[in-house]
Each structure stands twice: as structure tokens, then as C-alpha cells.
Design a protein around this motif. Structure first.
Motif, short mmCIF file in Angstrom:
data_model
loop_
_atom_site.label_atom_id
_atom_site.label_comp_id
_atom_site.label_asym_id
_atom_site.label_seq_id
_atom_site.Cartn_x
_atom_site.Cartn_y
_atom_site.Cartn_z
N THR A 57 43.30 72.88 28.07
CA THR A 57 43.04 72.15 28.42
C THR A 57 41.38 70.99 27.78
N TYR A 58 41.47 69.76 27.72
CA TYR A 58 40.56 69.00 26.63
C TYR A 58 39.47 68.41 28.08
N GLY A 59 38.82 68.55 27.90
CA GLY A 59 37.70 67.22 28.82
C GLY A 59 37.48 67.61 29.99
N SER A 60 37.42 66.81 30.61
CA SER A 60 37.10 67.43 33.26
C SER A 60 36.80 65.90 33.03
N TYR A 61 37.69 65.76 34.12
CA TYR A 61 37.64 63.84 34.90
C TYR A 61 37.74 64.84 37.06
N TYR A 62 37.46 64.06 37.11
CA TYR A 62 37.65 64.41 38.88
C TYR A 62 38.37 63.59 39.45
N GLN A 63 38.38 63.98 40.63
CA GLN A 63 40.35 62.80 41.12
C GLN A 63 39.29 61.20 41.43
N GLU A 64 39.67 60.52 41.41
CA GLU A 64 39.68 58.69 41.73
C GLU A 64 38.95 58.69 40.69
N GLN A 65 38.02 59.35 39.60
CA GLN A 65 37.35 58.19 38.82
C GLN A 65 38.06 57.46 37.74
N VAL A 94 46.88 52.23 48.33
CA VAL A 94 45.83 52.82 48.38
C VAL A 94 44.74 52.41 49.01
N ALA A 95 44.03 53.48 49.72
CA ALA A 95 42.71 53.69 49.93
C ALA A 95 41.73 54.63 49.34
N SER A 96 41.02 53.71 47.32
CA SER A 96 40.11 54.85 47.77
C SER A 96 38.69 54.38 47.03
N GLN A 97 38.11 54.04 47.44
CA GLN A 97 37.23 53.45 47.82
C GLN A 97 36.27 53.97 47.18
N VAL A 98 35.77 55.82 46.57
CA VAL A 98 34.94 56.55 45.35
C VAL A 98 35.49 55.23 43.78
N THR A 99 37.24 55.35 43.71
CA THR A 99 37.34 54.35 42.17
C THR A 99 36.74 53.36 42.14
N HIS A 100 36.78 52.49 43.90
CA HIS A 100 36.45 50.92 43.71
C HIS A 100 34.68 50.81 43.55
N ASN A 101 34.12 51.72 43.59
CA ASN A 101 32.79 51.54 43.88
C ASN A 101 32.22 52.19 42.34
N CYS A 102 32.74 52.99 41.69
CA CYS A 102 32.50 52.88 40.61
C CYS A 102 32.71 51.69 39.32
N LEU A 103 34.51 51.01 40.00
CA LEU A 103 34.17 49.66 38.90
C LEU A 103 33.36 49.11 39.99
N SER A 104 32.99 48.52 40.88
CA SER A 104 31.76 47.38 40.97
C SER A 104 30.38 47.89 40.25
N SER A 105 29.94 49.27 39.97
CA SER A 105 29.30 49.21 39.44
C SER A 105 29.10 49.87 38.07
N GLY A 106 30.05 49.73 37.06
CA GLY A 106 30.78 49.47 35.99
C GLY A 106 29.94 51.17 35.08
N ASP A 107 30.75 52.04 36.25
CA ASP A 107 30.97 53.61 36.03
C ASP A 107 32.06 53.69 35.58
N ILE A 108 32.74 53.29 34.74
CA ILE A 108 33.71 53.05 33.49
C ILE A 108 33.90 54.68 32.50
N ALA A 109 34.83 55.38 32.53
CA ALA A 109 34.59 56.81 31.69
C ALA A 109 35.30 56.57 31.08
N SER A 110 34.83 57.35 29.34
CA SER A 110 35.96 57.13 28.22
C SER A 110 35.52 57.98 27.78
N ILE A 111 36.80 58.38 26.46
CA ILE A 111 36.87 59.35 25.73
C ILE A 111 35.51 59.17 24.75
N SER A 112 35.28 57.97 23.68
CA SER A 112 34.55 58.44 23.18
C SER A 112 33.80 56.73 23.50
N ASP A 113 33.01 56.56 22.24
CA ASP A 113 32.09 55.40 22.68
C ASP A 113 32.58 54.00 21.72
#
Length: 354
Positions: A5-13, A168-187
Motif C-alpha cells: 500500500t502507498y500512503g495513508s488516509y482515513y474515512q471521510e478525509q 450521504v450525511a458526512s459531516q467530517v468531510t463537510h467540516n474539512c471542506l469548510s476549513s480548507g483541510d483538503i489533502a493532496s499527494i504532493s504540493d
């Protein structure tokens, strides 16, 4: 074969939508795909089932060449490998050389529309599928390739692709988008640039890659669009779906995913949500299409959705220019309790009557 496997992530991220950045893919994202167990096992099994000794094969969008290698190992007499990224195609050539298969490998560094092959092929292999199925613009690409490159009795892999949506009801994902907390594999990959490219200013008007667990479902999934045969289904469409809410919750958007029938016996289904058991796709994940203002819903409500895929008139790009728009309402008994509208708009068109 077991893949690391490559990298790590969590549900609703939420992650940046990599299918929308296909022209910018670098080595890190190709490594992510190469180490995606769901993707790799399904395609290896399917290719070794479909390709017979002596077959002429086309690998459309060859990337780093792993699909070509499997076709050659299955006994293909030659493989034409079309890849528009010269640097990535060089990696494919290195891979095939190291496997001592180069005498039967023909790399072509062009886009498929500009290529004329010297012969028709027995098997056409492609993996230009986005996590919403058509978000790498595969419909016109495959329609053209199937018509011009494949023998009349030839085999296309995948045979068909079906995409699905579910509220869906995905409050975690919605909160991340609201705060700009969006992951990427590189800059290298930029949300701000993607917003510019898609001609929109609202973070909630894009979809994102994430794993949305079934526990977030507010309803049963429904088919969005189905591609098969000669891939003549329209690349632009407007569909309406009606989802009956099965439990109370805060409706925050839609999950999208695809199920591909690669061969008669091999199915590639990316809907899985168990990260710990590695039953998720590391590279595709799911697509999350948010709504900016969550809507409280009750069991028995209906989410009425109009979903549009189109090519905007203000986007002059010749490739991968598709955009999406999702709008609708939540209905309770005989009255509407809330409206929602997200996605890219075309100012020259009335989106309510597309």
C-alpha cells in the motif's frame, strides 16, 4: 500477487480530485496507482483472462506500462501502447525492457485521436476511468478507439462501466471542506488552480476524492450512467433521480463510485469502505459531491436530484474539459423544505432547463 500500500488516509478525509488533474500527474500518483491492490489485482486477472497467445493488443493510456506487461506475459504477439505523457511513457519503456519484452512492445507518444495504427487489434485495454466513471472523459476517447482500432469480433476491456450516486450525511468531510483541510499527494497539485481551470470560485462546487462509508448513506444508491458496447452513450447528459431517505440525518452531499465489468468473470467495484482490511481503492477512492449548506432530513423525505454533465462553452481546452452540476430539493410529504445547487455553471445556459 500481493501489492504493497502507498500512503495513508482515513474515512471521510477529502483529497483533491486527481481525475481532474490528469495532465499534471507525476510519478507519485502513478506509484499510488501501481500500489492500489483493488485496481491491480482486478486488471491483472482480467488481462490474463482476456488476452490469448498471439493476440494483437492496444493499451490505451498506457501510463507506466504495467497493463502492457501483463498482456505481453499473457502471450500477446505485440502491444501498441498509447501514452500522451512522454516522461511516463519512458517509464513504461524501461519497465518492458527490464522484463525483456521490448521486441513485442510498440510505444506511441501521442493522443489517440491523432494516431492511425497499421492494423486492427484483437484486444483493446484501457484504464481511463475516473471514480465517477466518466470524469477522465473516457466516453469520446473510447468510442473513437473502439471504432478505429478494434477488430469487429475483438474484445474491449472493460466491457462496461456503471456509475452510482447516493445521498450521504458526512459531516467530517463537510467540516474539512469548510476549513480548507483538503489533502493532496504532493504540493504540485493546487486547489486554487483547479478552481480557476474549472471557472468557479466556491470550494463546494467541485467534487473530491474520499472514502465515504456505508454508515453515512441516507438512502440506497441509484445508477447514474451506464457505458457499454461501442461506447456510443452520450458524453453530455442530464439525469433526474429521486432518493427516499431511510434515516434521519444531515444531508451534506452525494457519494459517487463506479462498478466496471472488466471481463465476463472479473468485476472491479470501488464502493468498498473498509480501510483497515484494504478493501478500498487507494488511488480512486470515492467521489464526494458536496452541498454547501447541510440540510436536516427525516426518514421518508425525498431528495430530488438533477445531475448534469456537460462541456462548458467558456472552457477552450480540447481534452478533459468535462464539468458537473448537481441541484435539487428535499421534499417532505407535499412540500419542499430546502433547495440545493452546486457544481460548475455555464452562464450561457439555463441550468434549470439544460
Amino acid at each position: 500477487m500481493k501489492y504493497k500500500t502507498y500512503g495513508s488516509y482515513y474515512q471521510e478525509q477529502p483529497w483533491l480530485p486527481f481525475s481532474e488533474m490528469i495532465l499534471e500527474w507525476e510519478e507519485k500518483f502513478h506509484e499510488l496507482m501501481l500500489n492500489d491492490n483493488i485496481r491491480m489485482k482486478a486488471y491483472e486477472d482480467a488481462i490474463k483472462e482476456a488476452v490469448q497467445p498471439g493476440d494483437i493488443v492496444l493499451d490505451l493510456g498506457a501510463g507506466t506500462g504495467i497493463l502492457s506487461q501483463w498482456a505481453l506475459e499473457a502471450g500477446a504477439s505485440r502491444v501498441y501502447a498509447i501514452e500522451m505523457d512522454a516522461a511516463i511513457l519512458h517509464r513504461a519503456i524501461q519497465r518492458i525492457n527490464q522484463a525483456d519484452l521490448s521486441s513485442r512492445f510498440i510505444p506511441l507518444n501521442q493522443i489517440s485521436y491523432d494516431i492511425e495504427l497499421p492494423e486492427k487489434v484483437d484486444v483493446l485495454i484501457s484504464e481511463i476511468i475516473g471514480n465517477m466513471a466518466d470524469n477522465e472523459d473516457f466516453q469520446p476517447i473510447l468510442q473513437d478507439a473502439l471504432k478505429r482500432f478494434l477488430k469487429p469480433d475483438g474484445t474491449a476491456l472493460p466491457k462496461s462501466v456503471n456509475s452510482y450516486l447516493v445521498p450521504v450525511a458526512s459531516q467530517v468531510t463537510h467540516n474539512c471542506l469548510s476549513s480548507g483541510d483538503i489533502a493532496s499527494i504532493s504540493d504540485r497539485y493546487s486547489l486554487s488552480q483547479l478552481l480557476i481551470d474549472k471557472n468557479c470560485s466556491n470550494t463546494f462546487d467541485l467534487y473530491y476524492d474520499t472514502i465515504i462509508p456505508r454508515s453515512c448513506y441516507l438512502s440506497s444508491p441509484q445508477n447514474l450512467i451506464y457505458y457499454s458496447g461501442e461506447w456510443k452513450q452520450s458524453a453530455t447528459y442530464q439525469v433526474r433521480r429521486h432518493f427516499v431517505v431511510e434515516r434521519d440525518g444531515d444531508f451534506t452531499g452525494f457519494k459517487a463510485y463506479f462498478v466496471a465489468q472488466l471481463t465476463d468473470s472479473i468485476t472491479l467495484d470501488i464502493s468498498g469502505d473498509d480501510i483497515e482490511k484494504r478493501l478500498t481503492s487507494d488511488s480512486w477512492k470515492h467521489a464526494y459531491l458536496p452541498i454547501e449548506e447541510p440540510i436536516p432530513v427525516r426518514r421518508g423525505d425525498t431528495v430530488n436530484l438533477t445531475f448534469i454533465r456537460f462541456y462548458p462553452t467558456n472552457n477552450k481546452a480540447s481534452q478533459f474539459r468535462q464539468v458537473y452540476h448537481w441541484q435539487g430539493e428535499v421534499q417532505r410529504e407535499n412540500y419542499v423544505v430546502a433547495h440545493f445547487e452546486q457544481g460548475v455553471k455555464d452562464e450561457t445556459k439555463d441550468m434549470s432547463n439544460f
